[in-house]
Design a protein around this motif. Structure first.
Motif, PDB file in Angstrom:
ATOM      1  N   ARG A 178     -73.379  20.110   8.709  1.00  0.00           N
ATOM      2  CA  ARG A 178     -74.482  19.176   9.403  1.00  0.00           C
ATOM      3  C   ARG A 178     -74.810  17.928   8.696  1.00  0.00           C
ATOM      4  N   LYS A 228     -69.210  11.828  12.326  1.00  0.00           N
ATOM      5  CA  LYS A 228     -69.311  12.593  13.793  1.00  0.00           C
ATOM      6  C   LYS A 228     -69.179  11.902  14.896  1.00  0.00           C
ATOM      7  N   ARG A 237     -68.314  26.792   6.022  1.00  0.00           N
ATOM      8  CA  ARG A 237     -67.478  26.091   6.510  1.00  0.00           C
ATOM      9  C   ARG A 237     -66.252  27.136   7.025  1.00  0.00           C
ATOM     10  N   ILE A 278     -67.066  19.091  18.092  1.00  0.00           N
ATOM     11  CA  ILE A 278     -67.566  19.606  17.159  1.00  0.00           C
ATOM     12  C   ILE A 278     -68.456  20.919  16.963  1.00  0.00           C
ATOM     13  N   THR A 279     -68.253  21.678  15.980  1.00  0.00           N
ATOM     14  CA  THR A 279     -69.161  22.984  15.850  1.00  0.00           C
ATOM     15  C   THR A 279     -69.808  22.566  14.435  1.00  0.00           C
ATOM     16  N   GLU A 280     -71.031  22.390  13.910  1.00  0.00           N
ATOM     17  CA  GLU A 280     -71.545  22.211  12.880  1.00  0.00           C
ATOM     18  C   GLU A 280     -71.780  23.471  12.054  1.00  0.00           C
ATOM     19  N   CYS A 281     -71.845  23.294  10.661  1.00  0.00           N
ATOM     20  CA  CYS A 281     -71.878  24.404   9.623  1.00  0.00           C
ATOM     21  C   CYS A 281     -72.612  23.838   8.716  1.00  0.00           C
TER      22      CYS A 281
END
Length: 322
Positions: free
Chosen positions: A102, A109, A129, A119-122
């Motif tokens: 993130r 991004k 991750r 996108i998938t945020e971690c």
């Protein structure tokens, strides 16, 4: 562990040629004088997607059989591999799923989304991750293209130093940044085959120096969430990249945050080009250890130019890196 061969790198060069730039090599007398050496900057900041990683990503994507490509590709990355894989997947017309911290730069991004990446945020740690990525891959069934610990990716990155050797003569050394070790591994693959007498140096931030500590200890030491302005160099070595590092790298010099920022400013000032902080680490270490490179002809790989122009590291809101 499948170790890529030099033939794999030659095949990669032919495979990715339609999708990448043959990037230029620039020189600066002012930077030569500062370093006491002749520096040849391989400008991967001019590469498609703004970074060298498009080489490895394109090799992985276009090396897939049609039956394997239908579900797309997936990866986890702080930025440049993410946008490079998104670019390559877009060129082939397949989906690209990306897990990003993130805290990754907004410019990266935006670039991923601009190329069609999903996108998938971690959280900003290796453990988060990898955990989030496992969920994404399970949901999508996409082909995993690791940012660096992948023989297809390393073979693609090796094409950068192939070009460098053709563009310059009589190099004594090549210096490239090291995070996970994909570029360094590709450089080792090429130079060990074509120019084994050229010394290879892997430049690293002092605040994310797990590769240097691994090199000294003789085994991988992984940090989970290091903090450095060189955001592309926060990830640890893996078994495949460690193989190349331990067998072919001469040394891993490090540079402080302020030294990295100062080197970045020198590149912008004298080469008149935009590079991101990770790209400046090699010059920072060259300037810090002048005796190592004095009088030598040195290739310097500028790995990327994807930087948030509203959050440059020398702007006041970025803090003091001393």
């Amino acid at each position: 562990m499948t170790i890529p061969s030099f033939q794999d790198a030659l095949d990669a060069r032919e495979r990715i040629a339609p999708y990448i730039h043959h990037t230029p090599v620039l020189t600066s007398q002012r930077l030569n004088d500062a370093a006491g050496a002749k520096l040849f900057f391989k400008c991967e900041n001019f590469q498609k997607a703004g970074a060298f990683k498009v080489r490895g990503a394109s090799n992985a994507v276009f090396g897939l059989k049609d039956c394997d490509a239908t579900k797309g590709v997936a990866t986890h990355s702080s930025g440049n591999h993410a946008l490079s894989l998104s670019y390559a997947a877009g060129q082939r017309g397949i989906p690209c799923h990306v897990v990003m911290p993130r805290t990754a730069p907004q410019a990266k991004k935006d670039a991923v989304r601009g190329y069609g990446g999903l996108i998938t945020e971690c959280e900003p740690s290796t453990s988060s991750r990898e955990a989030v990525f496992a969920e994404v891959q399970a949901d999508t069934g996409a082909n995993f293209v690791h940012p660096y610990n992948d023989p297809r990716v390393i073979a693609g990155q090796a094409t950068c130093s192939m070009e460098l050797l053709e563009q310059t003569e009589g190099l004594d050394a090549v210096v490239a940044p090291i995070g996970g070790g994909g570029m360094i591994s590709g450089t080792c693959l090429t130079l060990s085959s074509l120019a084994p007498n050229v010394a290879i140096y892997a430049a690293e931030p002092t605040q994310a120096d797990d590769a240097a500590r691994s090199f000294a200890a003789g085994h991988i030491i992984a940090d989970d969430a290091p903090e450095t302005v060189a955001d592309g160099l926060k990830v640890p070595l893996k078994d495949l990249t460690w193989h190349f590092v331990k067998n072919h790298v001469s040394a891993i010099p490090t540079a402080s945050e302020q030294e990295i920022v100062d080197a970045m400013k020198l590149i912008w000032k004298y080469l008149k080009i935009v590079v991101e902080p990770s790209s400046a680490v090699p010059l920072a270490t060259i300037l810090k250890t002048p005796d190592t490179f004095a009088g030598k002809r040195v290739g310097v790989i500028l790995t990327g130019g994807n930087v948030d122009l509203d959050r440059l590291p020398w702007m006041p809101q970025q803090g003091d890196f001393t």
